[in-house]
Design an enzyme around this catalytic site. Structure first.
Site, mmCIF file in Angstrom:
data_model
loop_
_atom_site.group_PDB
_atom_site.id
_atom_site.type_symbol
_atom_site.label_atom_id
_atom_site.label_comp_id
_atom_site.label_asym_id
_atom_site.label_seq_id
_atom_site.Cartn_x
_atom_site.Cartn_y
_atom_site.Cartn_z
ATOM 1 C CE LYS A 1 133.346 40.211 73.269
ATOM 2 N NZ LYS A 1 133.077 39.436 71.688
ATOM 3 C CE LYS B 1 130.786 41.909 69.988
ATOM 4 N NZ LYS B 1 130.707 41.209 68.888
HETATM 5 ZN ZN LIG Z 1 130.415 39.909 64.221
#
Ligand SMILES: [Zn+2]
Length: 335
Positions: free
Chosen positions: A258, A205
Site C-alpha cells: 500500500k 505500508k
Molecule cells: Zn492506523
C-alpha cells in the site's frame, strides 16, 4: 526467458496476434475479474446516513443500515469482499472503541454477516480512528516531543483483532505497522481458538502522500507529527521485502502492499520473492485523481480504472482493494 529463441522480423511479426479482439483475448497474459476485488467501506453510528467525503467522490461514511445496503449492492455486482473501517462516536488515549464488544466495527460485522452472509468481511485492525491523538499506537509524551510506543501497543492490537474475530469477521487486517504485531495477533487468536482466522497484513505500508483523502474519510489524521516513525519510507524496496518476510514468519496468510499504482515494483518483488497471496491497495488519492480527471472530461474513467487494476494484477497482485470495486465489477460483467 531465452531471447535468442525469439523470432526476428520479418519472420516474426508480433502484430499477427493483435488482429482481432478474440485473438487478443486468446493470448492475453493477465485476467482481471471481479473475483479479486475488495471494497473498502466506512461505518459510523446513526440511521439512514450517507456522509459524503469531499476528496473522495462516490465514497461515504455510512450508518449501519446504509452499510448493509451498499455492501449488498456491491456483492450483487460480483464483489466478493469488503474491508471495514469504523468511525467511533468517542475517542480516547487507549483506543477503547477499537476493541469494545459493542464497538462500531464489531456491531457492523455482526450485522453484515447476518444480512449478507455470503459476503467476506475483512476488518481493518488499527487504533488511529479510536485514539484522540490519531496515531496508530499508544503515545508517550516527553519533553522532547511524543513517541509512539511499539510493544505496549501490541496488546491493544491483539485485543482488537480478537474482538473482530468474536464478532464474526472472516479475515483480520492489521494496518498499524508496529513491529511484531502479526505474531501478537496470531498468538491471541490461537489462544482464543480462532486458529482458522486468516491474517491479511499491511506488510509494506508506505508513509505516503497518497493517503490524504482517506484521513478525512476515517477521521484518523494525527493531531501532531506524522506516521513516518512507523510506516515505511518510500525509497525503500529491500526493506519492504524484509517487512514481508517478518510478517510471513509471524503468521501472515496474505500480505499487502500500500499504495498500489506508485508501488508496482514492490508488488512485483513481493509476489516473485515469496509467492504468497498478495494484495494491492489502490488508496484514496489514486481514486480521487482518476475521479477528478474524469469529472473534467480529461480521461475515460472506466478505461483508466480498469487499466490501473489490470496493471496491479500484472505486477503480481492477487487481491485488489479499490474504492471503485463495485463499478469495476459492473464494468467487467458488461464486458
Ligand atoms: Zn492506523
Amino acid at each position: 526467458m531465452n531471447w535468442h529463441a525469439a523470432g526476428q522480423f520479418p519472420v516474426y511479426r508480433p502484430r499477427r496476434l493483435r488482429q482481432s479482439p478474440v485473438l487478443r483475448r486468446l493470448v492475453s497474459e493477465t485476467q482481471l475479474s471481479a473475483d479479486h476485488l475488495v471494497l473498502p467501506l466506512f461505518v459510523r453510528s446513526g440511521r439512514r446516513t450517507r456522509r459524503p467525503i469531499a476528496a473522495m467522490p462516490g465514497v461515504f461514511q455510512l450508518s449501519p443500515d446504509e452499510l448493509v445496503r451498499t455492501a449488498a449492492q456491491a456483492h450483487q455486482a460480483g464483489v466478493p469482499a469488503v474491508l471495514l473501517f469504523g468511525i467511533p462516536d468517542t475517542k480516547d488515549d487507549r483506543a477503547s472503541g477499537a476493541y469494545a464488544s459493542q464497538g462500531i466495527v464489531q456491531r457492523a460485522v455482526r450485522l453484515l454477516k447476518r444480512e449478507v452472509p455470503q459476503l467476506l468481511v475483512i476488518t481493518d485492525v488499527c487504533l488511529c480512528e479510536y485514539m484522540a491523538h490519531g496515531h496508530c499506537g499508544i503515545v508517550q509524551r516527553t519533553e522532547a516531543g511524543a513517541r509512539v510506543l511499539n510493544d505496549p501497543t501490541l496488546k491493544l492490537l491483539a485485543r482488537t483483532a480478537a474482538s473482530h474475530a468474536e464478532a464474526g469477521a472472516d479475515i483480520v487486517a492489521p494496518s498499524d505497522m508496529m513491529d511484531g504485531r502479526v505474531g501478537a495477533i496470531r498468538q491471541q487468536l490461537d489462544k482464543l481458538g480462532f486458529t482458522e482466522m486468516p491474517i491479511l497484513s499491511y506488510a509494506a505500508k508506505f508513509a505516503s502522500a497518497f493517503y490524504g483523502p482517506f484521513r478525512e474519510a476515517a477521521e484518523s489524521a494525527p493531531k501532531f507529527g506524522d506516521r513516518r516513525s512507523y510506516q515505511m519510507d518510500p525509497p525503500n524496496a529491500a526493506e519492504a521485502l524484509r517487512e514481508v518476510a517478518l510478517d510471513l514468519q509471524e503468521g501472515a496468510d496474505i500480505v499487502m502492499v500500500k499504495p498500489a499504482l506508485a508501488y508496482l515494483d514492490i508488488i512485483y518483488r513481493v509476489k516473485t520473492q515469496f509467492g504468497y497471496p498478495t494484495a494491492a491497495y489502490a488508496v484514496s488519492a489514486e481514486h480521487a485523481m482518476i475521479r477528478a480527471a474524469a469529472a473534467n472530461g480529461w480521461i475515460d474513467e472506466r478505461a483508466v480504472t480498469l487499466e490501473s487494476l489490470l496493471a496491479m494484477r500484472r505486477a503480481g497482485a492477487d487481491i485488489l482493494i479499490t474504492y471503485a470495486a463495485a463499478e469495476a465489477a459492473r464494468w467487467l460483467k458488461a464486458g
